[in-house]
Design an enzyme around this catalytic site. Structure first.
Site, PDB file in Angstrom:
ATOM      1  N   HIS A  83     -94.778 -94.799 -13.201  1.00  0.00           N
ATOM      2  CA  HIS A  83     -95.149 -93.450 -13.638  1.00  0.00           C
ATOM      3  C   HIS A  83     -94.322 -93.046 -14.858  1.00  0.00           C
ATOM      4  O   HIS A  83     -94.835 -92.426 -15.796  1.00  0.00           O
ATOM      5  CB  HIS A  83     -94.898 -92.438 -12.513  1.00  0.00           C
ATOM      6  N   GLN A 125    -102.643 -99.617 -15.841  1.00  0.00           N
ATOM      7  CA  GLN A 125    -103.498-100.802 -15.685  1.00  0.00           C
ATOM      8  C   GLN A 125    -103.466-101.344 -14.257  1.00  0.00           C
ATOM      9  O   GLN A 125    -104.377-102.016 -13.815  1.00  0.00           O
ATOM     10  CB  GLN A 125    -103.067-101.902 -16.667  1.00  0.00           C
ATOM     11  N   GLN A 184    -109.923 -98.180 -11.498  1.00  0.00           N
ATOM     12  CA  GLN A 184    -109.836 -96.723 -11.720  1.00  0.00           C
ATOM     13  C   GLN A 184    -109.946 -96.413 -13.220  1.00  0.00           C
ATOM     14  O   GLN A 184    -110.602 -95.452 -13.616  1.00  0.00           O
ATOM     15  CB  GLN A 184    -108.518 -96.230 -11.147  1.00  0.00           C
TER      16      GLN A 184
HETATM   17  N1  LIG Z   1     -96.722-100.331 -11.600  1.00  0.00           N
HETATM   18  C1  LIG Z   1     -97.378 -99.463 -12.347  1.00  0.00           C
HETATM   19  N2  LIG Z   1     -97.392 -99.598 -13.695  1.00  0.00           N
HETATM   20  C2  LIG Z   1     -98.068 -98.725 -14.486  1.00  0.00           C
HETATM   21  N3  LIG Z   1     -98.753 -97.671 -14.008  1.00  0.00           N
HETATM   22  C3  LIG Z   1     -98.764 -97.485 -12.678  1.00  0.00           C
HETATM   23  C4  LIG Z   1     -98.081 -98.357 -11.788  1.00  0.00           C
HETATM   24  N4  LIG Z   1     -98.261 -97.912 -10.528  1.00  0.00           N
HETATM   25  C5  LIG Z   1     -99.033 -96.819 -10.618  1.00  0.00           C
HETATM   26  N5  LIG Z   1     -99.335 -96.562 -11.908  1.00  0.00           N
HETATM   27  C6  LIG Z   1    -100.210 -95.514 -12.411  1.00  0.00           C
HETATM   28  O1  LIG Z   1     -99.699 -94.242 -12.082  1.00  0.00           O
HETATM   29  C7  LIG Z   1    -100.778 -93.342 -11.918  1.00  0.00           C
HETATM   30  C8  LIG Z   1    -100.599 -92.617 -10.639  1.00  0.00           C
HETATM   31  O2  LIG Z   1    -100.693 -93.551  -9.579  1.00  0.00           O
HETATM   32  P1  LIG Z   1    -100.223 -93.249  -8.092  1.00  0.00           P
HETATM   33  O3  LIG Z   1     -99.537 -91.935  -8.056  1.00  0.00           O
HETATM   34  O4  LIG Z   1    -101.337 -93.501  -7.156  1.00  0.00           O
HETATM   35  O5  LIG Z   1     -99.098 -94.337  -7.872  1.00  0.00           O
HETATM   36  P2  LIG Z   1     -99.229 -95.735  -7.246  1.00  0.00           P
HETATM   37  O6  LIG Z   1     -97.930 -96.409  -7.345  1.00  0.00           O
HETATM   38  O7  LIG Z   1    -100.461 -96.370  -7.816  1.00  0.00           O
HETATM   39  O8  LIG Z   1     -99.437 -95.450  -5.744  1.00  0.00           O
HETATM   40  P3  LIG Z   1    -100.259 -96.300  -4.723  1.00  0.00           P
HETATM   41  O9  LIG Z   1    -100.633 -97.595  -5.359  1.00  0.00           O
HETATM   42  O10 LIG Z   1     -99.339 -96.491  -3.595  1.00  0.00           O
HETATM   43  O11 LIG Z   1    -101.411 -95.391  -4.459  1.00  0.00           O
HETATM   44  C9  LIG Z   1    -102.057 -94.178 -11.963  1.00  0.00           C
HETATM   45  O12 LIG Z   1    -102.607 -94.096 -13.278  1.00  0.00           O
HETATM   46  C10 LIG Z   1    -101.549 -95.556 -11.686  1.00  0.00           C
HETATM   47  O13 LIG Z   1    -102.362 -96.584 -12.224  1.00  0.00           O
HETATM   48  C1  LIG Z   2    -105.722 -90.713 -10.495  1.00  0.00           C
HETATM   49  C2  LIG Z   2    -105.190 -90.167  -9.178  1.00  0.00           C
HETATM   50  C3  LIG Z   2    -103.985 -89.268  -9.433  1.00  0.00           C
HETATM   51  C4  LIG Z   2    -106.291 -89.289  -8.565  1.00  0.00           C
HETATM   52  O1  LIG Z   2    -105.867 -88.757  -7.344  1.00  0.00           O
HETATM   53  C5  LIG Z   2    -104.845 -91.315  -8.212  1.00  0.00           C
HETATM   54  O2  LIG Z   2    -105.971 -92.061  -7.869  1.00  0.00           O
HETATM   55  C6  LIG Z   2    -103.730 -92.166  -8.709  1.00  0.00           C
HETATM   56  O3  LIG Z   2    -102.600 -91.685  -8.583  1.00  0.00           O
HETATM   57  O4  LIG Z   2    -103.951 -93.279  -9.220  1.00  0.00           O
HETATM   58  N1  BAL Z   3    -103.164 -95.398  -7.241  1.00  0.00           N
HETATM   59  C1  BAL Z   3    -104.360 -95.332  -6.456  1.00  0.00           C
HETATM   60  C2  BAL Z   3    -104.371 -94.248  -5.459  1.00  0.00           C
HETATM   61  C3  BAL Z   3    -104.776 -94.710  -4.105  1.00  0.00           C
HETATM   62  O1  BAL Z   3    -104.617 -95.887  -3.772  1.00  0.00           O
HETATM   63  O2  BAL Z   3    -105.254 -93.881  -3.317  1.00  0.00           O
END
Ligand SMILES: Nc1ncnc2c1ncn2[C@@H]1O[C@H](COP(=O)(O)OP(=O)(O)OP(=O)(O)O)[C@@H](O)[C@H]1O
Ligand SMILES: CC(C)(CO)[C@@H](O)C(=O)[O-]
Ligand code: BAL
Length: 373
Positions: A74, A203, A208
């Protein structure tokens, strides 16, 4: 909302802006580095007023939608957003409609105070670098996001939804049938509320990004999408909020997916273009790792199920039989790490759910195979 005062050193607290003003609050950090506090919005109207003010001042907004439990992935999105916008707006909202009824909504990690600290530190770093700043966080309630009917995660689903078919029904969508309907719907709401100039998505969740790209095109949304590379652990495991649930045993085995995808990537880089030629080492590796685990004692092993390993078109995400050199392809996969058996005294099991049980953890990953010409 939990008070943020406890997050602040006492000197900063003394300079803290009023706890609540016009529906937003302030996240304060070291006063010497900050002249603009990060505002925390809960409601739509004050956020819109704030956005209008930014527009009148010719400022640009980069939106980073998240579900909280912030990690370095993030942070990378925020840094990219700050590099090309004056104002970064982070949303934190765990959206119920993207979780199926048997999924992990109840156990999804919620770490509000730690998240505020991450954003505060990150903003100090951005201030020192003279870049755009994290000027606002939007953390709405579910009543705000779903003002008419309560959110419905059932497949027939009552309510107002956005859907992309068949894109949203493939791969992740095949295993999580309401997932992309929920994602597209909540993102449309967030985009309408925040009116960003640019969007920052990771990515890691590649399908998504394709859903959002399609939404921008098909609904004529006036915003640019940026896709930020996946942040990884040193061994290659993609960072994910859900990794906290893995524990040591499953963490070690969970790298299998990334290893399998990298083997398939090597095939492509070595000139293979036919589906089976590219994918076979990925399947062979995951089958071997699973067989090795099954041969181990239950007290030592970590079992998993491969949901899919895919070779898909880079836009539609539909499976392909052969890679077109001018388009490239997307290799992606998902595995479900099952709860470990016969956990041992003192074993690090990762975070447990509210009933003290291990949570099955879905891991996803992907590699983009770039066009060769
Ligand atoms: N390792 C990563 N590198 C780059 N972007 C990421 C990474 N993990 C998550 N994101 C991006 O952060 C944004 C918010 O994702 P989210 O809050 O769902 O976190 P997450 O780590 O993907 O959680 P989970 O996979 O457990 O749902 C999305 O655009 C997601 O693709
Ligand atoms: C884009 C998003 C915030 C929508 O709830 C979620 O799918 C995530 O965190 O990737
Ligand atoms: N980062 C994707 C959110 C989900 O798995 O619900």
């Amino acid at each position: 909302m939990a008070s943020l005062r406890c997050l602040l050193p006492s000197r900063a607290r003394a300079k803290q802006a009023p706890a609540k003003s016009n529906g937003f609050r302030f996240l304060s950090t070291s006063p010497s580095l900050r002249n603009i506090p990060t505002r925390i919005f809960r409601d739509v109207a004050p956020l819109r007023a704030y956005r209008r003010e930014l527009l009148l001042n010719k400022r640009t907004v980069g939106l980073v939608p998240t579900m909280g439990a912030l990690h370095d992935g993030h942070a990378s999105l925020v840094r990219h957003a700050a590099a090309e916008n004056t104002d970064v707006l982070v949303t934190i909202y765990v959206n119920p409609t993207q979780f199926g009824q048997n999924e992990d909504l109840a156990s999804y990690p919620k770490t509000w105070e730690a998240d505020m600290q991450v954003l505060g530190k990150l903003d100090q770093e951005l201030a020192s670098a003279g870049q755009g700043r994290v000027t606002a966080v939007f953390a709405p309630s579910t009543k705000t996001m779903y003002p008419t009917l309560p959110p419905d995660s059932s497949i027939p689903g009552v309510g107002s939804f956005i859907e992309m078919r068949p894109l949203g029904q493939l791969l992740e969508g095949a295993s999580r049938p309401v997932f992309f309907r929920g994602v597209a719907t909540v993102c449309m709401k967030l985009f309408n509320i925040c009116a960003p100039d640019r969007l920052y998505f990771g990515q890691k969740d590649i399908q998504q990004t394709r859903v959002i790209r399609r939404m921008i095109k098909d609904f004529h949304l006036d915003m640019d999408l940026r896709i930020i590379p996946t942040s990884r652990e040193p061994d290659g495991l993609a960072l994910s909020s859900r990794n906290v649930y893995l524990g040591a045993r499953r963490r070690d085995v969970g790298i299998v997916l990334n290893q399998a995808l990298r083997m398939a990537e090597t095939q492509y880089l070595n000139g293979k273009r036919l589906r089976n030629d590219v994918l076979w080492p990925a399947f062979a590796h995951s089958n071997q790792v699973l067989a090795d685990q099954e041969d181990m004692e239950p007290s030592k092993r970590a079992k998993f199920q491969v949901d899919y390993i895919s070779l898909a078109d880079p836009d539609t995400m539909e499976e392909i039989d052969q890679i077109d050199d001018t388009k490239g392809a997307i290799l992606s996969g998902a595995v479900k790490m099952l709860p470990v058996e016969e956990s041992q005294e003192g074993e690090e099991l990762g975070r447990l759910d509210v009933e003290n049980r291990q949570v099955p953890v879905r891991l996803i990953d992907n590699i983009v195979l770039d066009p060769m010409r």
